[in-house]
Design a protein around this motif. Structure first.
Motif, PDB file in Angstrom:
ATOM      1  N   GLU A  72     -69.818 -44.923 -38.945  1.00  0.00           N
ATOM      2  CA  GLU A  72     -69.591 -45.580 -40.239  1.00  0.00           C
ATOM      3  C   GLU A  72     -70.483 -44.991 -41.319  1.00  0.00           C
ATOM      4  N   ILE A  73     -71.701 -44.626 -40.936  1.00  0.00           N
ATOM      5  CA  ILE A  73     -72.631 -44.032 -41.906  1.00  0.00           C
ATOM      6  C   ILE A  73     -72.157 -42.636 -42.297  1.00  0.00           C
ATOM      7  N   ILE A  74     -71.871 -41.814 -41.294  1.00  0.00           N
ATOM      8  CA  ILE A  74     -71.611 -40.399 -41.606  1.00  0.00           C
ATOM      9  C   ILE A  74     -70.202 -40.124 -42.137  1.00  0.00           C
ATOM     10  N   PHE A  75     -69.225 -40.954 -41.778  1.00  0.00           N
ATOM     11  CA  PHE A  75     -67.870 -40.697 -42.280  1.00  0.00           C
ATOM     12  C   PHE A  75     -67.749 -41.010 -43.766  1.00  0.00           C
ATOM     13  N   ASN A  76     -68.644 -41.846 -44.270  1.00  0.00           N
ATOM     14  CA  ASN A  76     -68.539 -42.241 -45.672  1.00  0.00           C
ATOM     15  C   ASN A  76     -69.552 -41.569 -46.590  1.00  0.00           C
ATOM     16  N   ASP A  77     -70.390 -40.701 -46.028  1.00  0.00           N
ATOM     17  CA  ASP A  77     -71.415 -40.063 -46.847  1.00  0.00           C
ATOM     18  C   ASP A  77     -71.661 -38.625 -46.383  1.00  0.00           C
ATOM     19  N   PRO A  78     -71.189 -37.660 -47.163  1.00  0.00           N
ATOM     20  CA  PRO A  78     -71.331 -36.247 -46.773  1.00  0.00           C
ATOM     21  C   PRO A  78     -72.784 -35.829 -46.541  1.00  0.00           C
ATOM     22  N   GLU A  79     -73.711 -36.386 -47.322  1.00  0.00           N
ATOM     23  CA  GLU A  79     -75.130 -36.027 -47.151  1.00  0.00           C
ATOM     24  C   GLU A  79     -75.668 -36.491 -45.799  1.00  0.00           C
ATOM     25  N   GLU A  80     -75.278 -37.716 -45.417  1.00  0.00           N
ATOM     26  CA  GLU A  80     -75.716 -38.258 -44.118  1.00  0.00           C
ATOM     27  C   GLU A  80     -75.098 -37.446 -42.978  1.00  0.00           C
ATOM     28  N   ARG A  81     -73.848 -37.046 -43.190  1.00  0.00           N
ATOM     29  CA  ARG A  81     -73.152 -36.240 -42.165  1.00  0.00           C
ATOM     30  C   ARG A  81     -73.871 -34.905 -41.979  1.00  0.00           C
ATOM     31  N   THR A 149     -57.390 -49.530 -40.468  1.00  0.00           N
ATOM     32  CA  THR A 149     -56.572 -49.736 -41.677  1.00  0.00           C
ATOM     33  C   THR A 149     -56.258 -48.356 -42.244  1.00  0.00           C
ATOM     34  N   GLU A 150     -55.343 -48.313 -43.179  1.00  0.00           N
ATOM     35  CA  GLU A 150     -54.990 -47.032 -43.794  1.00  0.00           C
ATOM     36  C   GLU A 150     -56.201 -46.413 -44.497  1.00  0.00           C
ATOM     37  N   LYS A 151     -56.997 -47.277 -45.131  1.00  0.00           N
ATOM     38  CA  LYS A 151     -58.191 -46.805 -45.859  1.00  0.00           C
ATOM     39  C   LYS A 151     -59.214 -46.200 -44.890  1.00  0.00           C
ATOM     40  N   GLU A 152     -59.438 -46.885 -43.755  1.00  0.00           N
ATOM     41  CA  GLU A 152     -60.401 -46.386 -42.757  1.00  0.00           C
ATOM     42  C   GLU A 152     -59.917 -45.053 -42.178  1.00  0.00           C
ATOM     43  N   ALA A 153     -58.626 -45.003 -41.881  1.00  0.00           N
ATOM     44  CA  ALA A 153     -58.059 -43.772 -41.321  1.00  0.00           C
ATOM     45  C   ALA A 153     -58.179 -42.628 -42.331  1.00  0.00           C
ATOM     46  N   ALA A 154     -57.884 -42.929 -43.582  1.00  0.00           N
ATOM     47  CA  ALA A 154     -57.944 -41.898 -44.629  1.00  0.00           C
ATOM     48  C   ALA A 154     -59.364 -41.356 -44.783  1.00  0.00           C
ATOM     49  N   SER A 155     -60.367 -42.242 -44.705  1.00  0.00           N
ATOM     50  CA  SER A 155     -61.747 -41.763 -44.885  1.00  0.00           C
ATOM     51  C   SER A 155     -62.135 -40.819 -43.739  1.00  0.00           C
ATOM     52  N   ARG A 156     -61.618 -41.077 -42.528  1.00  0.00           N
ATOM     53  CA  ARG A 156     -61.912 -40.180 -41.405  1.00  0.00           C
ATOM     54  C   ARG A 156     -61.166 -38.853 -41.532  1.00  0.00           C
ATOM     55  N   VAL A 157     -59.893 -38.943 -41.868  1.00  0.00           N
ATOM     56  CA  VAL A 157     -59.081 -37.717 -42.006  1.00  0.00           C
ATOM     57  C   VAL A 157     -59.618 -36.852 -43.146  1.00  0.00           C
ATOM     58  N   ASN A 158     -59.955 -37.483 -44.262  1.00  0.00           N
ATOM     59  CA  ASN A 158     -60.410 -36.726 -45.432  1.00  0.00           C
ATOM     60  C   ASN A 158     -61.828 -36.196 -45.306  1.00  0.00           C
ATOM     61  N   SER A 159     -62.556 -36.682 -44.282  1.00  0.00           N
ATOM     62  CA  SER A 159     -63.917 -36.169 -44.086  1.00  0.00           C
ATOM     63  C   SER A 159     -63.883 -34.812 -43.374  1.00  0.00           C
ATOM     64  N   GLN A 160     -62.684 -34.388 -42.959  1.00  0.00           N
ATOM     65  CA  GLN A 160     -62.559 -33.127 -42.222  1.00  0.00           C
ATOM     66  C   GLN A 160     -61.760 -32.105 -43.037  1.00  0.00           C
ATOM     67  N   MET A 161     -61.944 -30.841 -42.687  1.00  0.00           N
ATOM     68  CA  MET A 161     -61.106 -29.799 -43.275  1.00  0.00           C
ATOM     69  C   MET A 161     -59.657 -30.098 -42.913  1.00  0.00           C
ATOM     70  N   SER A 162     -58.732 -29.904 -43.845  1.00  0.00           N
ATOM     71  CA  SER A 162     -57.337 -30.261 -43.559  1.00  0.00           C
ATOM     72  C   SER A 162     -56.755 -29.364 -42.465  1.00  0.00           C
ATOM     73  N   LEU A 163     -55.811 -29.912 -41.721  1.00  0.00           N
ATOM     74  CA  LEU A 163     -55.186 -29.146 -40.641  1.00  0.00           C
ATOM     75  C   LEU A 163     -54.369 -27.990 -41.185  1.00  0.00           C
ATOM     76  N   ASP A 164     -53.844 -28.137 -42.406  1.00  0.00           N
ATOM     77  CA  ASP A 164     -53.102 -27.020 -43.018  1.00  0.00           C
ATOM     78  C   ASP A 164     -54.033 -25.825 -43.226  1.00  0.00           C
ATOM     79  N   GLU A 165     -55.240 -26.141 -43.663  1.00  0.00           N
ATOM     80  CA  GLU A 165     -56.233 -25.085 -43.888  1.00  0.00           C
ATOM     81  C   GLU A 165     -56.609 -24.421 -42.563  1.00  0.00           C
ATOM     82  N   LYS A 166     -56.846 -25.250 -41.532  1.00  0.00           N
ATOM     83  CA  LYS A 166     -57.226 -24.712 -40.220  1.00  0.00           C
ATOM     84  C   LYS A 166     -56.098 -23.846 -39.643  1.00  0.00           C
ATOM     85  N   LYS A 167     -54.881 -24.332 -39.837  1.00  0.00           N
ATOM     86  CA  LYS A 167     -53.702 -23.611 -39.346  1.00  0.00           C
ATOM     87  C   LYS A 167     -53.663 -22.195 -39.947  1.00  0.00           C
TER      88      LYS A 167
END
Length: 199
Positions: A72-81, A149-167
């Motif tokens: 919860e700490i690191i998914f919502n704060d890039p500095e903590e991550r 929730t959609e918001k929680e899922a979005a924060s996790r997905v958006n904390s990562q490089m997009s799969l399109d980019e990785k592809k």
């Protein structure tokens, strides 16, 4: 010559399903998440450094690191991550490299690394593969799997490089938008080429 193959994906893309299947075909798959758990194991060097950085609030009643609280700490704060990654990544890399050297003497080795491109670890691989799903499927599967929730899922997905980019950065892509059989067929085809040294 045996090859080092980097396997990556995103949260809920099916990377673990692909890894398990590759393992069932007789290959070593070194999973960065398993090493990450070793780094956070109670009383390890990493454990003490993480508590020093994030405080004792992240511990459960058994004094183990509660991965959900830390998440919860690191998914919502890039500095903590960044802070957590600075502690755990060098340690993970050290353990993985030692195992990789040992296994590479006998067979190809797959490295299951979520942050393969983000951390520049693709440079240590002969071949890179992304397990790919569309963002819609990724969100849907994550919400269902983790009861988010959609918001929680979005924060996790958006904390990562997009799969399109990785592809786009990968040598190969395993498309996992359909069923497991289709994913496994793609892996079988890849392994066949690997065995015939066509890669």
């Amino acid at each position: 010559m045996y090859k080092v193959i980097g396997l990556t994906g995103g949260i809920a893309s099916g990377k673990s399903t692909a890894s398990d299947y590759i393992r069932s075909l007789g290959f070593e798959v070194l999973d960065a998440d398993v090493y990450a758990r070793k780094v956070t194991e109670k009383d390890s060097a990493g454990y003490h450094k993480i508590i020093e950085a994030f405080g004792t609030d992240i511990l459960d009643e058994n004094k183990e690191i509660d991965r959900r609280k830390l998440g919860e700490i690191i998914f919502n704060d890039p500095e903590e991550r960044k802070k957590l990654n600075g502690i755990s990544h060098p340690e993970i890399r050290r353990m993985m490299n030692a195992d990789q050297e040992a296994f590479l003497k006998h067979n190809h080795v797959f490295l299951d690394i979520p942050l393969l491109f983000e951390n520049g670890l693709d440079k240590n691989c002969d071949i890179t593969i992304t397990v790919y799903v569309t963002k819609e499927n990724q969100m849907e599967r994550l919400m269902e799997r983790n009861n988010l929730t959609e918001k929680e899922a979005a924060s996790r997905v958006n904390s990562q490089m997009s799969l399109d980019e990785k592809k786009n950065l990968s040598d190969y892509v395993f498309d996992n938008n359909n069923d497991k059989k289709e994913l496994f067929d793609q892996i079988d085809e890849f392994v066949e080429m690997l065995k015939k040294q066509q890669l």
